[in-house]
Design a protein around this motif. Structure first.
Motif, short mmCIF file in Angstrom:
data_model
loop_
_atom_site.label_atom_id
_atom_site.label_comp_id
_atom_site.label_asym_id
_atom_site.label_seq_id
_atom_site.Cartn_x
_atom_site.Cartn_y
_atom_site.Cartn_z
N UNK A 76 0.83 -1.20 0.00
CA UNK A 76 0.00 0.00 0.00
C UNK A 76 0.87 1.26 0.00
N UNK A 77 1.97 1.22 0.75
CA UNK A 77 2.89 2.36 0.77
C UNK A 77 3.46 2.61 -0.62
N UNK A 78 3.79 1.55 -1.33
CA UNK A 78 4.30 1.70 -2.69
C UNK A 78 3.25 2.32 -3.60
N UNK A 79 1.99 1.95 -3.43
CA UNK A 79 0.92 2.53 -4.24
C UNK A 79 0.80 4.03 -3.97
N UNK A 80 0.92 4.42 -2.70
CA UNK A 80 0.85 5.84 -2.36
C UNK A 80 2.03 6.59 -2.96
N UNK B 38 4.39 10.24 -7.09
CA UNK B 38 5.55 10.32 -7.97
C UNK B 38 6.87 10.17 -7.24
N UNK B 39 6.86 9.47 -6.10
CA UNK B 39 8.08 9.34 -5.29
C UNK B 39 8.56 7.90 -5.16
N UNK B 40 8.01 6.99 -5.98
CA UNK B 40 8.33 5.57 -5.81
C UNK B 40 9.79 5.24 -6.11
N UNK B 41 10.45 6.04 -6.94
CA UNK B 41 11.85 5.76 -7.28
C UNK B 41 12.82 6.33 -6.26
N UNK B 42 12.35 7.30 -5.47
CA UNK B 42 13.23 7.95 -4.49
C UNK B 42 13.17 7.30 -3.11
N UNK B 43 11.98 6.87 -2.70
CA UNK B 43 11.79 6.34 -1.34
C UNK B 43 11.89 4.82 -1.36
N UNK B 44 12.75 4.27 -0.50
CA UNK B 44 12.89 2.81 -0.40
C UNK B 44 11.84 2.26 0.55
N UNK B 45 11.52 0.97 0.39
CA UNK B 45 10.50 0.33 1.23
C UNK B 45 11.01 -1.03 1.70
N UNK B 46 10.83 -1.28 2.99
CA UNK B 46 11.13 -2.59 3.58
C UNK B 46 9.84 -3.12 4.20
N UNK B 47 9.49 -4.37 3.91
CA UNK B 47 8.31 -5.00 4.51
C UNK B 47 8.71 -6.17 5.39
N UNK B 48 7.70 -6.90 5.83
CA UNK B 48 7.92 -8.09 6.66
C UNK B 48 6.93 -9.17 6.25
N UNK B 49 7.36 -10.37 6.12
CA UNK B 49 6.61 -11.62 5.92
C UNK B 49 7.33 -12.51 4.91
N UNK B 50 7.53 -11.98 3.68
CA UNK B 50 8.25 -12.76 2.67
C UNK B 50 7.50 -14.01 2.25
N UNK B 51 6.18 -13.91 2.14
CA UNK B 51 5.39 -15.08 1.73
C UNK B 51 5.46 -15.26 0.22
N UNK B 52 5.36 -16.50 -0.25
CA UNK B 52 5.30 -16.75 -1.69
C UNK B 52 3.89 -16.51 -2.21
N UNK B 53 3.75 -16.53 -3.53
CA UNK B 53 2.43 -16.41 -4.13
C UNK B 53 2.19 -15.03 -4.73
N UNK C 110 7.50 -11.99 -1.67
CA UNK C 110 8.55 -12.40 -2.59
C UNK C 110 8.33 -11.81 -3.97
N UNK C 111 7.10 -11.82 -4.44
CA UNK C 111 6.82 -11.24 -5.76
C UNK C 111 7.02 -9.73 -5.74
N UNK C 112 6.64 -9.07 -4.63
CA UNK C 112 6.81 -7.62 -4.53
C UNK C 112 8.29 -7.23 -4.62
N UNK C 113 9.16 -8.02 -4.00
CA UNK C 113 10.60 -7.76 -4.09
C UNK C 113 11.09 -8.03 -5.51
N UNK D 113 8.74 -3.55 -6.32
CA UNK D 113 7.86 -2.70 -5.52
C UNK D 113 8.44 -2.49 -4.12
N UNK D 114 9.09 -3.51 -3.58
CA UNK D 114 9.78 -3.42 -2.30
C UNK D 114 11.27 -3.61 -2.53
N UNK D 115 12.08 -2.89 -1.75
CA UNK D 115 13.53 -3.12 -1.80
C UNK D 115 13.90 -4.39 -1.06
N UNK D 116 13.13 -4.71 -0.04
CA UNK D 116 13.42 -5.92 0.74
C UNK D 116 12.22 -6.27 1.59
#
Length: 305
Positions: free
Chosen positions: A176-180, A185-200, A205-208, A212-215
């Motif tokens: 959701x943060x990436x969508x915002x 227009x700031x998706x290339x400047x601001x990095x994002x870290x999430x938690x879970x790392x689920x497949x599917x 995993x797909x977001x990384x 969409x996510x840096x990690x």
């Protein structure tokens, strides 16, 4: 849990979902007590509201396995879950690495009062104290819900336009943060870290992999281990009271390998399930044929008499 229980057809498994409602969860636990379950696995929505009731269950002699989210008491049979302080700490150190130890960070928290949210933010702050030029300038109460992030994050980012990185306590809020950021227009400047790392599809995993996510911080769900621990308890076998599952950073350098491993594991589990289904079908056919043979013998004996 269900996959692990495929190996134990003699176990009756009942699952109730409180939908993030602590009062509903209390009522569900009380109902399970009335049913005199042999063992209770509970993931407390919030630590405080479930502590007293969990203690009551434990003191009544019903084994209690706490999954993922802790209560504020040690009155339980076993705990299975991740080290959320370590998750937050690892996220903080990785943020420092991404930003070269300087910058502004915004944190999106899970439900206030839940042990994962409390522990993750404590671990994150602990790591940030080692980097004086890396500052957490704002926090958002995301309540684990991406729709809340979509609604509130734009205002917060306008108030803090120099934010360099967002740490979200789960991947859906990170998405959701990436969508915002895309909207601003700031998706290339601001990095994002999430938690879970689920497949599917649409998960960490797909977001990384999609950028969409840096990690994301890998957070094992613990379902299989919870069932294994529960069965050891019920069978009076040795078990560990504390079963802490590890974490690791998943980013562009290793996401492909991890995704391949999870896909292979999922395929193996599916093969096992199919084999078990075929075995159960053969056993049903055998039971049916045995009944038919017995009836035939009775019929023959009746004619002989």
């Amino acid at each position: 849990m269900r996959k692990e229980l495929c190996f134990h057809p003699d176990v009756e498994f009942q699952m109730l979902d409180a939908h993030n409602d602590s009062e509903l969860q209390r009522k569900q636990v009380q109902e399970l007590i009335r049913q005199r379950v042999d063992l209770l696995i509970i993931s407390p929505n919030q630590s405080g509201p479930l502590t007293e009731l969990t203690e009551t269950v434990y003191n009544q002699g019903i084994p209690v396995v706490i999954l993922d989210r802790r209560t504020t008491s040690r009155s339980y049979t076993a705990y299975v879950g991740g080290n959320n302080v370590e998750v937050g700490r690892t996220a903080g150190h990785y943020a420092a690495q991404l930003l070269q130890r300087r910058g502004q960070v915004l944190e999106i928290l899970g439900t206030l009062g839940s042990s994962p949210a409390t522990d993750r933010t404590n671990g994150f702050q602990e790591a940030l104290t080692q980097y004086p030029q890396l500052q957490r300038v704002a926090q958002l109460d995301g309540d684990w819900r991406p729709e809340r992030v979509l609604k509130q994050l734009p205002t917060l980012l306008r108030a803090h336009p120099d934010v360099d990185l967002i740490f979200a306590h789960n991947d859906p809020m990170a998405r959701a943060a990436h969508q915002v950021l895309q909207q601003l227009g700031a998706e290339k400047r601001v990095r994002i870290i999430g938690v879970d790392g689920l497949p599917g599809p649409g998960n960490g995993l797909q977001l990384v992999e999609d950028g969409a996510l840096n990690a994301t911080l890998l957070y094992p769900t613990g379902g299989e281990e919870a069932i294994r621990t529960a069965l050891r308890i019920l069978h009076h076998e040795p078990y560990a009271k504390e079963n802490v599952l590890g974490t690791m950073v998943v980013d562009s350098t290793n996401v492909g390998t991890i995704r391949n491993q999870t896909e292979q594991l999922a395929a193996q589990r599916q093969d096992i399930q199919q084999q078990q289904q075929r075995l159960q079908e053969q056993m049903r056919r055998y039971a049916s044929q045995k009944t038919a043979v017995n009836l035939l013998l009775v019929s023959l004996l009746g004619q002989l008499c």
